[in-house]
Design a protein around this motif. Structure first.
Motif, short mmCIF file in Angstrom:
data_model
loop_
_atom_site.label_atom_id
_atom_site.label_comp_id
_atom_site.label_asym_id
_atom_site.label_seq_id
_atom_site.Cartn_x
_atom_site.Cartn_y
_atom_site.Cartn_z
N ARG A 115 0.81 -1.08 -0.12
CA ARG A 115 0.37 -0.65 -0.31
C ARG A 115 0.34 0.99 0.28
N LEU A 116 1.79 1.43 -0.55
CA LEU A 116 2.58 2.69 -0.74
C LEU A 116 2.95 3.48 -2.11
N VAL A 117 2.62 3.97 -2.05
CA VAL A 117 1.85 4.82 -3.33
C VAL A 117 3.12 6.69 -3.07
N VAL A 118 2.60 7.03 -4.78
CA VAL A 118 3.38 8.16 -4.82
C VAL A 118 2.30 8.81 -6.01
N PHE A 119 2.25 10.30 -5.70
CA PHE A 119 1.21 11.32 -6.09
C PHE A 119 1.86 12.12 -5.61
N ALA A 120 1.93 13.21 -6.91
CA ALA A 120 2.27 14.55 -6.95
C ALA A 120 0.79 15.43 -6.58
N ASP A 121 1.76 16.86 -5.94
CA ASP A 121 0.15 17.96 -6.00
C ASP A 121 -0.44 18.42 -5.40
N GLY A 122 -0.56 16.92 -4.24
CA GLY A 122 -2.36 16.82 -3.24
C GLY A 122 -3.24 16.60 -4.11
N LEU A 123 -3.29 15.48 -5.00
CA LEU A 123 -4.53 14.90 -6.20
C LEU A 123 -3.16 13.37 -6.18
N GLU A 124 -4.41 13.12 -4.27
CA GLU A 124 -3.75 11.48 -4.26
C GLU A 124 -4.79 11.13 -5.06
N SER A 125 -5.89 10.61 -5.51
CA SER A 125 -6.32 9.46 -6.43
C SER A 125 -5.74 9.46 -7.87
N ASP A 126 -5.46 10.07 -8.33
CA ASP A 126 -4.77 10.02 -9.40
C ASP A 126 -2.77 9.69 -9.13
N ARG A 127 -2.71 8.73 -8.80
CA ARG A 127 -1.44 7.87 -8.14
C ARG A 127 -0.75 6.26 -8.92
N LEU A 128 0.51 6.63 -8.34
CA LEU A 128 1.30 4.67 -9.25
C LEU A 128 1.52 4.24 -7.77
N GLU A 129 1.20 3.17 -7.76
CA GLU A 129 1.11 1.95 -6.48
C GLU A 129 2.67 1.19 -7.10
N LEU A 130 3.17 1.18 -5.13
CA LEU A 130 3.64 -0.34 -5.30
C LEU A 130 3.87 -1.26 -5.39
N ALA A 131 4.55 -2.35 -5.05
CA ALA A 131 4.61 -3.75 -4.73
C ALA A 131 5.68 -4.20 -3.92
N TRP A 132 5.25 -4.87 -3.46
CA TRP A 132 7.38 -5.16 -2.60
C TRP A 132 7.82 -5.81 -3.61
N GLY A 133 8.65 -4.69 -2.81
CA GLY A 133 10.98 -4.41 -3.59
C GLY A 133 10.44 -4.12 -5.29
N GLN A 134 9.61 -3.44 -5.51
CA GLN A 134 9.31 -2.21 -6.71
C GLN A 134 10.23 -0.48 -6.57
N ARG A 135 10.42 -0.37 -7.28
CA ARG A 135 11.61 0.75 -7.12
C ARG A 135 11.11 2.06 -7.57
N VAL A 136 11.40 2.84 -7.13
CA VAL A 136 10.14 4.81 -7.61
C VAL A 136 12.34 5.22 -7.41
N SER A 137 12.42 6.06 -8.95
CA SER A 137 13.28 7.23 -8.65
C SER A 137 12.68 8.78 -9.12
N ILE A 138 13.40 9.35 -8.59
CA ILE A 138 12.78 10.75 -8.61
C ILE A 138 13.63 11.76 -8.50
N GLY A 139 13.49 12.40 -9.49
CA GLY A 139 14.51 13.43 -10.12
C GLY A 139 14.36 14.73 -10.69
N VAL A 140 14.84 15.64 -11.14
CA VAL A 140 13.97 16.59 -11.92
C VAL A 140 13.63 16.51 -13.38
N ALA A 141 12.70 16.81 -13.77
CA ALA A 141 11.53 16.42 -15.29
C ALA A 141 12.75 17.42 -15.97
#
Length: 293
Positions: free
Chosen positions: A259-285
Protein backbone atom coordinates in the motif's frame (compact mmCIF):
# COMPACT_ATOMS: atom_id res chain seq x y z
CA UNK A 1 2.29 22.36 -39.00
CA UNK A 2 -1.26 22.21 -37.63
CA UNK A 3 -3.97 24.29 -39.36
CA UNK A 4 -6.40 23.94 -36.47
CA UNK A 5 -7.51 27.08 -34.70
CA UNK A 6 -6.22 27.30 -31.13
CA UNK A 7 -8.39 25.81 -28.42
CA UNK A 8 -8.76 27.71 -25.16
CA UNK A 9 -9.35 25.25 -22.33
CA UNK A 10 -10.66 26.82 -19.12
CA UNK A 11 -9.90 24.80 -15.98
CA UNK A 12 -11.67 25.48 -12.69
CA UNK A 13 -12.83 23.65 -9.60
CA UNK A 14 -16.13 23.64 -7.81
CA UNK A 15 -16.63 26.50 -5.40
CA UNK A 16 -17.31 25.95 -1.72
CA UNK A 17 -20.94 26.86 -2.38
CA UNK A 18 -21.17 24.19 -5.08
CA UNK A 19 -19.77 21.61 -2.68
CA UNK A 20 -22.15 22.68 0.11
CA UNK A 21 -25.17 22.45 -2.19
CA UNK A 22 -24.05 19.04 -3.44
CA UNK A 23 -23.88 17.85 0.16
CA UNK A 24 -26.90 19.58 1.71
CA UNK A 25 -29.24 20.03 -1.25
CA UNK A 26 -30.54 23.57 -0.64
CA UNK A 27 -29.12 26.98 0.22
CA UNK A 28 -31.22 27.06 3.41
CA UNK A 29 -29.72 23.77 4.59
CA UNK A 30 -26.23 24.94 3.68
CA UNK A 31 -26.84 28.23 5.53
CA UNK A 32 -27.97 26.35 8.65
CA UNK A 33 -24.92 24.07 8.49
CA UNK A 34 -22.56 27.06 8.30
CA UNK A 35 -24.30 29.03 11.04
CA UNK A 36 -23.94 26.08 13.40
CA UNK A 37 -20.20 26.48 12.88
CA UNK A 38 -20.01 30.24 13.25
CA UNK A 39 -19.89 31.03 9.55
CA UNK A 40 -22.13 32.90 7.15
CA UNK A 41 -23.44 31.81 3.76
CA UNK A 42 -23.06 35.36 2.43
CA UNK A 43 -19.26 35.10 2.49
CA UNK A 44 -19.37 31.78 0.65
CA UNK A 45 -21.86 33.19 -1.87
CA UNK A 46 -19.63 36.21 -2.56
CA UNK A 47 -16.65 33.99 -3.27
CA UNK A 48 -18.81 31.86 -5.58
CA UNK A 49 -19.96 35.00 -7.40
CA UNK A 50 -16.36 36.18 -7.81
CA UNK A 51 -15.41 32.86 -9.41
CA UNK A 52 -18.49 32.91 -11.63
CA UNK A 53 -17.70 36.47 -12.75
CA UNK A 54 -14.11 35.53 -13.59
CA UNK A 55 -15.24 32.47 -15.57
CA UNK A 56 -17.74 34.58 -17.52
CA UNK A 57 -15.06 37.17 -18.29
CA UNK A 58 -12.65 34.43 -19.35
CA UNK A 59 -15.20 33.00 -21.74
CA UNK A 60 -15.89 36.44 -23.22
CA UNK A 61 -12.16 37.07 -23.76
CA UNK A 62 -11.69 34.00 -25.99
CA UNK A 63 -11.72 34.99 -29.70
CA UNK A 64 -14.91 33.97 -31.50
CA UNK A 65 -13.07 31.88 -34.10
CA UNK A 66 -11.20 29.80 -31.50
CA UNK A 67 -12.31 26.44 -30.28
CA UNK A 68 -13.01 26.25 -26.58
CA UNK A 69 -13.49 23.82 -23.71
CA UNK A 70 -14.16 23.88 -19.98
CA UNK A 71 -13.09 21.19 -17.55
CA UNK A 72 -13.41 20.65 -13.82
CA UNK A 73 -10.28 19.85 -11.83
CA UNK A 74 -11.63 16.42 -10.86
CA UNK A 75 -11.81 15.42 -14.55
CA UNK A 76 -8.22 16.32 -15.40
CA UNK A 77 -6.93 12.70 -15.35
CA UNK A 78 -9.47 11.81 -18.06
CA UNK A 79 -9.02 14.85 -20.31
CA UNK A 80 -6.79 14.81 -23.40
CA UNK A 81 -5.02 18.11 -24.06
CA UNK A 82 -3.95 18.87 -27.62
CA UNK A 83 -0.78 20.60 -28.83
CA UNK A 84 -2.75 23.70 -29.95
CA UNK A 85 -4.36 24.22 -26.55
CA UNK A 86 -3.93 27.32 -24.44
CA UNK A 87 -4.90 26.54 -20.85
CA UNK A 88 -6.64 29.10 -18.65
CA UNK A 89 -6.66 28.11 -14.97
CA UNK A 90 -9.22 30.18 -13.05
CA UNK A 91 -8.87 29.75 -9.30
CA UNK A 92 -6.22 29.34 -6.64
CA UNK A 93 -2.49 28.88 -7.26
CA UNK A 94 -2.81 25.16 -6.61
CA UNK A 95 -5.05 24.76 -9.65
CA UNK A 96 -2.10 25.57 -11.94
CA UNK A 97 -0.08 22.86 -10.21
CA UNK A 98 -2.96 20.41 -10.62
CA UNK A 99 -3.12 20.92 -14.39
CA UNK A 100 0.65 21.13 -15.02
CA UNK A 101 1.28 17.40 -14.80
CA UNK A 102 -1.06 16.72 -17.73
CA UNK A 103 0.57 19.17 -20.15
CA UNK A 104 3.48 18.98 -22.55
CA UNK A 105 4.50 22.52 -23.43
CA UNK A 106 1.04 24.09 -23.71
CA UNK A 107 1.03 27.63 -22.25
CA UNK A 108 -0.87 28.14 -19.00
CA UNK A 109 -2.44 31.43 -17.96
CA UNK A 110 -3.31 31.62 -14.26
CA UNK A 111 -6.33 33.84 -13.55
CA UNK A 112 -7.01 34.98 -9.99
CA UNK A 113 -10.76 35.45 -9.34
CA UNK A 114 -10.10 36.93 -5.88
CA UNK A 115 -7.06 39.24 -5.97
CA UNK A 116 -5.66 39.78 -2.50
CA UNK A 117 -6.97 36.49 -1.15
CA UNK A 118 -4.65 34.18 -3.10
CA UNK A 119 -0.85 34.56 -2.99
CA UNK A 120 -0.84 34.99 -6.76
CA UNK A 121 2.37 33.06 -7.31
CA UNK A 122 0.93 31.11 -10.25
CA UNK A 123 -2.40 32.87 -10.85
CA UNK A 124 -0.91 36.25 -11.67
CA UNK A 125 -3.53 37.77 -13.95
CA UNK A 126 -7.00 39.24 -13.77
CA UNK A 127 -9.75 38.01 -16.05
CA UNK A 128 -9.85 41.49 -17.61
CA UNK A 129 -6.23 41.12 -18.79
CA UNK A 130 -6.88 37.76 -20.43
CA UNK A 131 -7.82 38.96 -23.92
CA UNK A 132 -4.39 40.48 -24.55
CA UNK A 133 -2.55 37.51 -23.05
CA UNK A 134 -4.23 35.03 -25.39
CA UNK A 135 -2.59 36.58 -28.45
CA UNK A 136 0.62 38.09 -27.06
CA UNK A 137 2.29 36.55 -24.06
CA UNK A 138 5.66 36.04 -22.36
CA UNK A 139 6.34 32.75 -20.63
CA UNK A 140 8.80 31.24 -18.17
CA UNK A 141 9.81 27.60 -17.91
CA UNK A 142 9.02 26.31 -14.44
CA UNK A 143 10.95 23.23 -13.28
CA UNK A 144 8.92 20.09 -12.55
CA UNK A 145 9.70 16.91 -10.62
CA UNK A 146 9.25 13.38 -11.96
CA UNK A 147 8.78 10.00 -10.27
CA UNK A 148 9.53 6.95 -12.45
CA UNK A 149 8.69 3.40 -11.45
CA UNK A 150 10.88 0.53 -12.59
CA UNK A 151 8.03 -0.70 -14.82
CA UNK A 152 8.10 2.53 -16.84
CA UNK A 153 5.20 4.39 -15.27
CA UNK A 154 5.91 8.08 -14.64
CA UNK A 155 4.21 10.82 -12.64
CA UNK A 156 4.99 14.55 -12.82
CA UNK A 157 4.45 17.34 -10.33
CA UNK A 158 4.89 21.09 -10.35
CA UNK A 159 5.11 21.54 -6.57
CA UNK A 160 6.14 18.16 -5.20
CA UNK A 161 5.68 14.40 -5.26
CA UNK A 162 5.00 12.30 -2.18
CA UNK A 163 6.15 8.73 -1.65
CA UNK A 164 4.80 6.76 1.29
CA UNK A 165 1.92 4.81 2.73
CA UNK A 166 -1.50 5.47 1.22
CA UNK A 167 -2.78 6.46 4.69
CA UNK A 168 0.36 8.49 5.59
CA UNK A 169 1.25 5.86 8.19
CA UNK A 170 4.72 4.41 8.62
CA UNK A 171 6.25 3.21 5.36
CA UNK A 172 9.25 0.90 5.11
CA UNK A 173 11.67 1.25 2.22
CA UNK A 174 15.33 1.55 1.32
CA UNK A 175 16.59 4.96 0.21
CA UNK A 176 19.62 5.39 -2.05
CA UNK A 177 20.92 8.94 -2.54
CA UNK A 178 22.61 10.48 -5.57
CA UNK A 179 25.96 9.81 -3.85
CA UNK A 180 25.28 6.09 -3.53
CA UNK A 181 24.60 6.21 0.22
CA UNK A 182 21.93 3.71 1.25
CA UNK A 183 19.74 3.26 4.31
CA UNK A 184 16.69 1.24 5.32
CA UNK A 185 14.08 3.58 6.77
CA UNK A 186 10.67 3.67 8.39
CA UNK A 187 8.98 7.06 8.07
CA UNK A 188 5.75 8.84 7.28
CA UNK A 189 6.94 9.38 3.73
CA UNK A 190 9.34 11.27 1.49
CA UNK A 191 8.54 14.62 -0.14
CA UNK A 192 10.52 15.82 -3.17
CA UNK A 193 9.75 19.40 -4.20
CA UNK A 194 10.64 22.01 -6.81
CA UNK A 195 11.39 25.70 -6.41
CA UNK A 196 7.73 26.41 -7.14
CA UNK A 197 6.73 24.02 -4.35
CA UNK A 198 9.31 25.57 -2.03
CA UNK A 199 6.63 28.00 -0.86
CA UNK A 200 4.37 25.14 0.23
CA UNK A 201 4.87 21.70 1.76
CA UNK A 202 8.67 21.69 1.49
CA UNK A 203 8.83 25.12 3.10
CA UNK A 204 6.89 23.95 6.15
CA UNK A 205 9.17 20.92 6.51
CA UNK A 206 12.34 22.99 6.09
CA UNK A 207 11.25 25.52 8.72
CA UNK A 208 11.16 22.76 11.33
CA UNK A 209 14.34 20.98 10.18
CA UNK A 210 17.74 21.97 11.55
CA UNK A 211 20.34 21.98 8.81
CA UNK A 212 17.75 21.80 6.02
CA UNK A 213 19.21 22.31 2.54
CA UNK A 214 18.58 25.64 0.84
CA UNK A 215 15.39 25.43 -1.18
CA UNK A 216 15.81 25.87 -4.96
CA UNK A 217 14.49 28.80 -6.98
CA UNK A 218 11.42 28.24 -9.20
CA UNK A 219 13.43 28.22 -12.45
CA UNK A 220 16.43 26.30 -11.10
CA UNK A 221 16.83 22.81 -12.53
CA UNK A 222 17.00 21.37 -9.04
CA UNK A 223 14.68 19.77 -6.50
CA UNK A 224 14.95 19.24 -2.76
CA UNK A 225 13.92 16.17 -0.79
CA UNK A 226 12.90 15.51 2.81
CA UNK A 227 12.14 12.38 4.78
CA UNK A 228 9.24 12.93 7.18
CA UNK A 229 9.66 11.63 10.74
CA UNK A 230 12.29 8.95 10.08
CA UNK A 231 12.27 6.39 12.92
CA UNK A 232 15.65 5.12 14.19
CA UNK A 233 15.54 1.51 15.31
CA UNK A 234 17.79 -1.58 15.26
CA UNK A 235 16.52 -2.25 11.70
CA UNK A 236 16.07 1.29 10.34
CA UNK A 237 18.09 4.49 10.31
CA UNK A 238 17.49 8.24 10.28
CA UNK A 239 20.65 9.78 8.88
CA UNK A 240 19.69 10.29 5.21
CA UNK A 241 16.79 12.67 5.64
CA UNK A 242 17.25 15.61 3.22
CA UNK A 243 19.19 16.84 0.23
CA UNK A 244 19.10 18.45 -3.20
CA UNK A 245 19.12 16.92 -6.66
CA UNK A 246 20.14 18.59 -9.91
CA UNK A 247 20.53 17.60 -13.55
CA UNK A 248 20.30 13.82 -13.96
CA UNK A 249 20.64 13.04 -10.24
CA UNK A 250 17.91 10.81 -8.85
CA UNK A 251 16.75 9.65 -5.42
CA UNK A 252 15.88 5.96 -5.47
CA UNK A 253 13.36 4.36 -3.11
CA UNK A 254 12.82 0.61 -2.94
CA UNK A 255 9.46 -0.45 -1.49
CA UNK A 256 9.51 -2.83 1.50
CA UNK A 257 5.80 -2.96 2.24
CA UNK A 258 2.31 -2.91 0.81
CA UNK A 259 0.00 0.00 0.00
CA UNK A 260 2.81 2.40 -0.80
CA UNK A 261 1.97 5.10 -3.34
CA UNK A 262 3.36 8.08 -5.22
CA UNK A 263 1.17 11.10 -5.98
CA UNK A 264 1.83 14.70 -7.02
CA UNK A 265 0.54 18.10 -5.95
CA UNK A 266 -2.10 16.79 -3.58
CA UNK A 267 -4.06 14.78 -6.16
CA UNK A 268 -4.08 11.52 -4.22
CA UNK A 269 -6.68 9.93 -6.50
CA UNK A 270 -4.26 10.08 -9.45
CA UNK A 271 -1.39 8.02 -8.10
CA UNK A 272 1.07 5.25 -8.79
CA UNK A 273 0.94 2.17 -6.56
CA UNK A 274 4.01 0.14 -5.64
CA UNK A 275 4.32 -3.54 -4.82
CA UNK A 276 6.88 -5.08 -2.48
CA UNK A 277 10.37 -4.76 -3.99
CA UNK A 278 9.36 -2.24 -6.64
CA UNK A 279 11.54 0.83 -7.08
CA UNK A 280 10.86 4.46 -7.86
CA UNK A 281 13.43 7.09 -8.82
CA UNK A 282 12.65 10.77 -8.30
CA UNK A 283 14.40 13.84 -9.70
CA UNK A 284 14.17 16.80 -12.03
CA UNK A 285 11.72 16.21 -14.89
CA UNK A 286 12.68 16.80 -18.50
CA UNK A 287 9.31 18.45 -19.06
CA UNK A 288 8.71 22.04 -17.91
CA UNK A 289 5.60 24.09 -17.23
CA UNK A 290 5.17 26.89 -19.78
CA UNK A 291 3.72 29.53 -17.45
CA UNK A 292 2.48 32.83 -18.89
CA UNK A 293 3.93 35.76 -16.93
Amino acid sequence: MSTLAPRAVVVSRRSELDELLARHGTRAAADYYLRQRGRDLDEVAKRHAALDTALTAAGAAIPADWRRGHIDREDLPRFLFGPEDIVIAVGQDGLVANVAKYLDGQPVIGVDPEPGRNPGVLVRHSAQALRGLLTKRDTEQRTMVSARLDDGQELLGLNEVYFGHVGHQSARYTVTTQNGDRERQSSSGVVVGTGTGATGWCSSIALERAGAPELPAPLAHEVCWFVREAWPSPATGATLTSGRLGGDERLELACEGERLVVFADGLESDRLELAWGQRVSIGVAQRRLNLVV
